[in-house]
Design a protein around this motif. Structure first.
Motif, PDB file in Angstrom:
ATOM      1  N   GLN A  51      44.990  21.703  90.588  1.00 53.78           N
ATOM      2  CA  GLN A  51      46.363  21.611  90.094  1.00 53.78           C
ATOM      3  C   GLN A  51      46.368  21.180  88.629  1.00 53.78           C
ATOM      4  OE1 GLN A  51      47.915  18.800  93.027  1.00 53.78           O
ATOM      5  NE2 GLN A  51      49.026  20.459  94.053  1.00 53.78           N
ATOM      6  N   GLY A  52      47.388  21.619  87.928  1.00 50.22           N
ATOM      7  CA  GLY A  52      47.621  21.165  86.564  1.00 50.22           C
ATOM      8  C   GLY A  52      46.449  21.396  85.641  1.00 50.22           C
ATOM      9  N   VAL A  53      46.109  20.347  84.880  1.00 55.08           N
ATOM     10  CA  VAL A  53      45.059  20.452  83.884  1.00 55.08           C
ATOM     11  C   VAL A  53      43.698  20.731  84.515  1.00 55.08           C
ATOM     12  CG1 VAL A  53      44.610  17.959  83.902  1.00 55.08           C
ATOM     13  CG2 VAL A  53      44.020  19.313  81.881  1.00 55.08           C
ATOM     14  N   TYR A  54      43.491  20.289  85.770  1.00 58.85           N
ATOM     15  CA  TYR A  54      42.205  20.505  86.441  1.00 58.85           C
ATOM     16  C   TYR A  54      41.949  21.994  86.666  1.00 58.85           C
ATOM     17  CZ  TYR A  54      42.351  15.485  87.344  1.00 58.85           C
ATOM     18  OH  TYR A  54      42.403  14.129  87.207  1.00 58.85           O
ATOM     19  N   LYS A  55      43.010  22.760  86.905  1.00 61.65           N
ATOM     20  CA  LYS A  55      42.840  24.199  87.118  1.00 61.65           C
ATOM     21  C   LYS A  55      42.298  24.864  85.848  1.00 61.65           C
ATOM     22  CE  LYS A  55      45.786  26.666  89.502  1.00 61.65           C
ATOM     23  NZ  LYS A  55      46.974  27.469  89.938  1.00 61.65           N
ATOM     24  N   GLY A  56      42.878  24.509  84.693  1.00 62.58           N
ATOM     25  CA  GLY A  56      42.410  25.084  83.438  1.00 62.58           C
ATOM     26  C   GLY A  56      40.978  24.697  83.129  1.00 62.58           C
ATOM     27  N   LEU A  57      40.624  23.435  83.379  1.00 59.96           N
ATOM     28  CA  LEU A  57      39.261  22.983  83.133  1.00 59.96           C
ATOM     29  C   LEU A  57      38.264  23.676  84.061  1.00 59.96           C
ATOM     30  CD1 LEU A  57      39.940  19.172  82.618  1.00 59.96           C
ATOM     31  CD2 LEU A  57      39.166  20.801  80.869  1.00 59.96           C
ATOM     32  N   PHE A  58      38.665  23.871  85.312  1.00 59.10           N
ATOM     33  CA  PHE A  58      37.786  24.559  86.272  1.00 59.10           C
ATOM     34  C   PHE A  58      37.521  25.991  85.814  1.00 59.10           C
ATOM     35  CE2 PHE A  58      37.436  27.432  89.939  1.00 59.10           C
ATOM     36  CZ  PHE A  58      36.232  26.976  90.469  1.00 59.10           C
ATOM     37  N   LYS A  59      38.551  26.686  85.373  1.00 60.98           N
ATOM     38  CA  LYS A  59      38.371  28.059  84.900  1.00 60.98           C
ATOM     39  C   LYS A  59      37.407  28.111  83.721  1.00 60.98           C
ATOM     40  CE  LYS A  59      42.892  29.900  86.311  1.00 60.98           C
ATOM     41  NZ  LYS A  59      44.182  30.455  85.821  1.00 60.98           N
ATOM     42  N   GLU A  60      37.495  27.124  82.844  1.00 57.72           N
ATOM     43  CA  GLU A  60      36.640  27.117  81.669  1.00 57.72           C
ATOM     44  C   GLU A  60      35.167  26.869  82.025  1.00 57.72           C
ATOM     45  OE1 GLU A  60      37.080  27.857  78.458  1.00 57.72           O
ATOM     46  OE2 GLU A  60      39.068  28.543  79.064  1.00 57.72           O
ATOM     47  N   VAL A  61      34.916  25.934  82.926  1.00 64.21           N
ATOM     48  CA  VAL A  61      33.525  25.621  83.257  1.00 64.21           C
ATOM     49  C   VAL A  61      32.883  26.777  84.019  1.00 64.21           C
ATOM     50  CG1 VAL A  61      34.068  24.378  85.404  1.00 64.21           C
ATOM     51  CG2 VAL A  61      31.932  23.893  84.205  1.00 64.21           C
ATOM     52  N   THR A  62      33.612  27.414  84.951  1.00 63.68           N
ATOM     53  CA  THR A  62      33.035  28.534  85.694  1.00 63.68           C
ATOM     54  C   THR A  62      32.789  29.734  84.765  1.00 63.68           C
ATOM     55  OG1 THR A  62      35.279  29.171  86.384  1.00 63.68           O
ATOM     56  CG2 THR A  62      33.968  27.866  87.923  1.00 63.68           C
ATOM     57  N   LYS A  63      33.675  29.933  83.796  1.00 67.23           N
ATOM     58  CA  LYS A  63      33.492  31.026  82.838  1.00 67.23           C
ATOM     59  C   LYS A  63      32.252  30.771  81.975  1.00 67.23           C
ATOM     60  CE  LYS A  63      36.524  31.418  79.526  1.00 67.23           C
ATOM     61  NZ  LYS A  63      37.810  31.696  78.820  1.00 67.23           N
ATOM     62  N   PHE A  64      32.047  29.515  81.568  1.00 72.71           N
ATOM     63  CA  PHE A  64      30.898  29.164  80.734  1.00 72.71           C
ATOM     64  C   PHE A  64      29.595  29.365  81.511  1.00 72.71           C
ATOM     65  CE2 PHE A  64      27.755  26.520  78.723  1.00 72.71           C
ATOM     66  CZ  PHE A  64      28.072  26.561  77.375  1.00 72.71           C
ATOM     67  N   VAL A  65      29.545  28.879  82.752  1.00 71.97           N
ATOM     68  CA  VAL A  65      28.326  28.993  83.552  1.00 71.97           C
ATOM     69  C   VAL A  65      28.018  30.456  83.867  1.00 71.97           C
ATOM     70  CG1 VAL A  65      27.286  28.428  85.783  1.00 71.97           C
ATOM     71  CG2 VAL A  65      28.545  26.679  84.523  1.00 71.97           C
ATOM     72  N   ALA A  66      29.050  31.237  84.162  1.00 68.63           N
ATOM     73  CA  ALA A  66      28.840  32.657  84.458  1.00 68.63           C
ATOM     74  C   ALA A  66      28.248  33.386  83.260  1.00 68.63           C
ATOM     75  CB  ALA A  66      30.161  33.300  84.874  1.00 68.63           C
ATOM     76  N   LYS A  67      28.629  32.972  82.047  1.00 70.34           N
ATOM     77  CA  LYS A  67      28.168  33.656  80.839  1.00 70.34           C
ATOM     78  C   LYS A  67      26.797  33.177  80.390  1.00 70.34           C
ATOM     79  CE  LYS A  67      29.717  34.906  76.178  1.00 70.34           C
ATOM     80  NZ  LYS A  67      30.816  34.798  75.191  1.00 70.34           N
ATOM     81  N   TYR A  68      26.543  31.872  80.467  1.00 71.53           N
ATOM     82  CA  TYR A  68      25.303  31.320  79.895  1.00 71.53           C
ATOM     83  C   TYR A  68      24.318  30.808  80.954  1.00 71.53           C
ATOM     84  CZ  TYR A  68      28.147  31.473  75.671  1.00 71.53           C
ATOM     85  OH  TYR A  68      28.936  31.887  74.641  1.00 71.53           O
TER      86      TYR A  68
END
Length: 467
Positions: A34-51
């Motif tokens: 929820q809230g800010v945690y959702k945005g942070l989760f999307k960012e970390v999974t995107k980073f790990v998927a890429k690098y």
């Protein structure tokens, strides 16, 4: 004192705990946060998927600064949380995974309930009210499967235990069928009887359904060939031991009393469900199974589908000329086997022989009508063979065509006694009438060995084959 919740703990470990991230990251959904945690989760999974590695604090802050999709309020909240999130705190990994799984299950159920409310209020963009059971069942089925496969060298102990554990099976009441299947039908399997018109496909399945009920099993019989009452009539003849043409002569009290005696002897239930010919597919069957579980607390232990060729495919549209019968029937078989795996039950169905197979006393896989993709999908496939001589003796011959449970050359052919008036099968104790040995005049060679390719390989004696 810092206010730390489980959602924040999960996110912190996603950012700083590599083993944890790799075990649970694939099972988490942005909708759980929820809230800010959702945005942070999307960012970390995107980073790990890429690098393929966890970000540092500086790298992650840069990614957030360049993220234009995050709202201003969430952006400020993210920057306030970053320092605390990148302070790793040792946690027991097993405990953390277990708590994360429970948290995901709770969030999935909450989201499903809220989605169901929007459906009921007519505010959902795509789903109707009949989709609610599926929405809820998917939420209740959320679980972590962290097993990434069987390591042949390291999992030797587990494999040895598997060889010696007693697999749950649905036994037959016919001895030779139990022998060829090592005790009955295992869960998550598709089993097919091949026979010509009038030989006994429905008779066989009705007998097995009656046997399952007598064993105290929950049995579901899906019919698209005959009416529910006609299937029930056949099972009545079997269980009541009364010829089918004499059932109507029973008084209501006598009939009720006999059925009551059966009910007193079993803990199981038998439900027969009729669908229009060629109209029902596994989506209908799945909805039926979920509905019966919710409304009647009925969970079948074995399912009979009478019969496969007159089902519809849930993935392919009807036979309009664009799809060939091979692909269509194979698709139905794969969907039925998938249903068996999903609900952890064995499914028994049947198929017709070709025109040439109908008059053939030695039916083979090549006599399967419409699609050779069906035997490729089935776990067990056997032919039911009848001719004038066998009819006069009151018997049906069974020939194994494919068997993933046992050696198909063992009891490759055998006979069972049939009482068509009572829709009942029994063991054939006459050993002379079990022609499954080559010294009795039968050729048990696979079809391949009789082909031109097989003959060439035989002639060369596999001279190039080295072990």
């Amino acid at each position: 004192m810092k206010n730390i919740n489980l959602e924040q703990t999960i996110l912190r470990n996603l950012l700083t705990n590599d083993p944890y991230m790799r075990k649970v990251g694939a099972f988490l959904s942005p909708d759980y946060f929820q809230g800010v945690y959702k945005g942070l989760f999307k960012e970390v999974t995107k980073f790990v998927a890429k690098y393929n590695k966890l970000p540092s604090l500086e790298a992650f802050k840069i990614e957030i600064d360049e993220n234009n999709s995050m709202g201003e309020e969430d952006y400020r909240g993210a920057n306030e949380l970053l320092h605390d999130l990148f302070q790793p705190e040792p946690e027991n990994l097993d405990w953390l995974i277990e708590r994360t799984e429970k948290w995901c299950q709770d969030r999935a159920v909450f989201n499903a309930v809220m989605e169901s409310i929007s459906i009921i209020d007519g505010k959902h963009a795509t789903l109707q009210k009949n989709a609610i059971p599926d929405v809820l069942s998917k939420a209740l089925g959320v679980t972590f499967d962290t097993n990434i496969g069987h390591d042949y060298l390291e999992n030797v102990d587990g494999r040895y235990e598997f060889y010696h554990e007693q697999e749950e099976r649905i036994p037959f009441d016919l001895d030779l069928f139990n022998q060829i299947t090592k005790g009955g039908l295992p869960n998550k399997t598709l089993n097919i009887a091949l026979a010509g018109t009038g030989v006994g496909k429905s008779l066989f399945m009705c007998h097995c359904a009656a046997s399952g009920l007598a064993q105290g099993r929950n049995v579901l019989y899906i019919t698209m060939e005959m009416a529910e009452e006609r299937i029930a009539e056949r099972i009545d003849a079997n269980l009541l031991n009364i010829p089918i043409d004499q059932l109507e002569n029973l008084s209501k009290d006598m009939f009720t009393d006999k059925v009551g005696q059966i009910a007193a002897k079993t803990q199981g239930k038998l439900i027969i469900k009729e669908y229009p010919t060629g109209q029902a597919n596994t989506r209908h069957f799945r909805a039926l199974l979920n509905e019966m579980k919710l409304k009647k607390n009925f969970v079948p232990e074995v399912i009979f589908v009478d019969y496969l060729n007159i089902c519809a495919s849930s993935r392919m549209k009807g036979m309009g000329g664009a799809i060939n019968s091979y692909s269509y029937i194979k698709s139905i078989a794969e969907e039925l086997r998938g249903l068996a795996v999903e609900f952890n039950v064995p499914i028994m169905s049947a198929t017709q022989t070709t025109r040439s197979g109908y008059s053939n006393d030695d039916v083979g896989l090549e006599d399967t009508s419409e699609s050779f993709g069906l035997p490729a999908t089935a776990d067990l496939m056997f032919a039911l063979i009848s001719n004038e001589e066998l009819n006069n003796l009151g018997k049906i011959m069974v020939k194994q065509l494919k068997n993933r449970y046992n050696d198909p050359t063992r009891h490759n052919r055998f006979t069972v006694k049939v009482d068509r008036s009572k829709m009942r099968l029994t063991d054939d104790d006459d050993e002379e009438m079990i022609p499954n040995d080559q010294d009795k005049g039968w050729d048990d060679k696979p079809v391949f060995d009789n082909s031109s390719s097989g003959q060439r390989m035989k002639a060369e004696n596999f001279k190039n084959f080295k072990l």
